[in-house]
Design an enzyme around this catalytic site. Structure first.
Site: not given
Length: 542
Positions: A112-113, A276, A278, A280-281, A375
């Site tokens: 992710s982030h 971010d 991947d 999703d943010r 998300k």
């Protein structure tokens, strides 16, 4: 040829809220990734001949693990794997592909982030057939299997060409390398008023998106520049890099400060956004106004009917417990359901599958809807552009009008990163021991009305999730929340969430940290953060 390879268990493969995340050198240990992938397959039933989706955010070690996963999927009996070209699929795009093509599930390779690179972070998670993260009953089963695994199956074949779209045979299994962008971009065009946004941009409204050298670059270029007509270069850091260009791919006011400063400058863009690692943010910034994630959820919900895909209205709203209660006031006014869940997107999946909620969000820069089961950063950005185009107001005007109507929830998160794990656990243990005696007492001049350790009773599957965050509520509606995060890979991250509701519009212009100062001091008094963490101030404030 299918091989059965002997292996030994690793003791540290317990998935967190978003799968298994460790440093790259940990995953590079002998059979480490293979053990976890085999444990996933061993925990599933009925996938013989079915379709699996595989993709990742392009971070370091992504391609290598994809080749392993493809060969193991073939050896374990999957009939087909759909994989993004170059091994790329943003997390929301992977969810969409699983749903659109009725796949059995998917393996998403991402941290992710978190930073990427040879000594940085990597992750593997499993998504189920609804497109969402595996529920705890599956992740628990995967962990149980990792503790006694003794072999894994893998096809002894050459690597697949991941850079050419098309179908290939791998040990009798079909591998379809797909364009990672088109399906997702087409979905966005069904949800939002692209002609209105295109008109907004052609009329001189300047939009920039910082993809932070991460996965959303190709998606943002296709949608913003090619389909919506923004000038070339409107998408910054658009090429996904294995180390994210040494950026920290977390879209917040610390790591996307350059974008924020640009939008806030006199001659800067009218609208800025970042996503971010991947995809999703999201972070949304308008001229003169940063939109907090909690406010963003509330304002998207309040203005949902601006977008064609939501013109019929929304069924309900869900938010994670630490997220501010701004969305609660929107749900109350709309007369729809409001659900408070633990942190982790998997908890929203049951509610969306049951038709209880349409939009949902977390304070950690994540917002989404029932179009997928993750998300979705670009979705949130496009929703904001749709709202601006429909209301013909600036982001700042939209935010201030919302506060005037619903009141303002002053809100902030303080992260203490890399805390010694034993010390972080000791802080939480000491705080839990105090909870029963806190109601009725005064902390830094604030009277405690209630205190608990949040437990969630899922209204759909009736599962219970305990110890999801310590809440201390004060008279008047203010609160502080303490939670240890499960998204890091070294040490522990202590998160402190601070919130005050202010209905008086004349008091909506106070600087956030100033508005929350007495609550921040109360948190230190009750939890002794400095003593346990050894830190005089947070690592990150958002």
């Amino acid at each position: 040829m299918i091989l059965t390879v002997s292996t030994k268990p690793y003791a540290d493969q317990k998935p967190g809220t978003s799968g298994l995340r460790k440093k790259v050198p940990v995953f590079q240990q002998e059979n480490y990734a293979e053990n976890f992938i085999q444990a996933i397959f061993d925990s599933l039933e009925g996938f013989e001949g079915q379709t699996l989706v595989i993709g990742g955010d392009g971070r370091y070690y992504n391609r290598e693990v994809i080749q392993v996963a493809l060969k193991m999927a073939a050896a374990n009996g999957f009939g087909k794997v759909m994989v993004g070209k170059g091994g790329i699929l943003s997390t929301p795009a992977a969810s969409h592909v699983i749903r659109k093509y009725h796949a059995f599930g998917g393996i998403v390779l991402s941290a992710s982030h978190n930073p990427g690179g040879p000594t940085e972070d990597f992750g593997i998670k499993y998504n189920i057939g609804n497109g969402g993260p595996a529920p705890e009953k599956i992740t628990d089963a995967i962990f149980d299997r990792t503790r006694n695994i003794d072999s894994y199956k893998i096809a002894d074949v050459a690597d697949i060409d991941l850079d050419t779209v098309g179908s290939f045979d791998l040990a009798g299994m079909t591998v379809e390398v797909i364009d990672p962008v088109t399906d997702y971009a087409d979905l966005m065009e069904t949800l939002f008023d692209f002609p209105a946004i295109r008109s907004l941009i052609s009329g001189g409204f300047r939009v920039v998106i910082d993809s932070m050298s991460a996965v959303t670059g190709p998606y943002a270029v296709e949608i913003l520049e090619k389909r919506l007509g923004a000038p070339a270069g409107s998408v910054r850091n658009e090429v996904p890099l294995p180390d994210f260009g040494h950026h920290h791919p977390d879209p917040n006011l610390v790591h996307a400060k350059e974008l924020y400063d640009d939008v806030m400058s006199a001659d800067g863009p009218d609208f800025g956004a970042a996503s971010d690692g991947d995809g999703d943010r999201n972070m949304v910034v308008g001229k003169g106004m940063f939109v907090t994630p909690s406010d963003s959820l509330a304002m998207i919900a309040a203005n949902a009917t601006c977008a064609p895909g939501y013109r019929q209205g929304i069924a309900g709203i869900a938010r994670s417990m630490p997220t501010s209660a701004a969305a609660d006031r929107v749900a109350e006014k709309l007369g729809i359901g409001m659900y408070e869940t633990p942190t982790g997107w998997k908890f929203f999946g049951n509610l969306m599958d049951a038709g209880k909620v349409t939009v949902c969000g977390e304070e950690s820069f994540g917002t989404g809807s029932d179009h997928v089961r993750e998300k979705d950063g670009l979705w949130a950005v496009l929703f904001w552009l749709n709202i601006v185009a429909a209301r013909k107001q600036s982001v700042k005007e939209i935010v201030e009008a919302h506060w005037a109507e619903y009141g303002r929830n002053y809100y902030s998160r303080h992260d203490y990163e890399g805390v010694d794990t034993d010390n972080a656990n000791a802080l939480v243990t000491a705080l839990r021991a105090k909870l029963g005696s806190l109601p009725g007492t005064t902390i830094n001049g604030l009277v405690v009305s209630a205190a608990d350790d949040f437990a969630y009773h899922d209204p759909i599957d009736h599962s219970v999730s305990k110890n999801q965050g310590i809440r201390i509520l004060f008279e008047g509606g203010s609160r502080i929340v303490f939670r240890l995060s499960g998204t890091g890979t070294s040490g522990a991250t202590l998160r402190l969430y601070v919130e005050r509701y202010e209905p008086d519009a004349s008091r909506h212009g106070i600087e956030t940290q100033a508005a929350l100062a007495d609550l921040i001091a109360a948190a230190e008094e009750v939890a002794e953060i400095k003593r346990y963490t050894g830190m005089n101030e947070p690592t990150v404030i958002t």
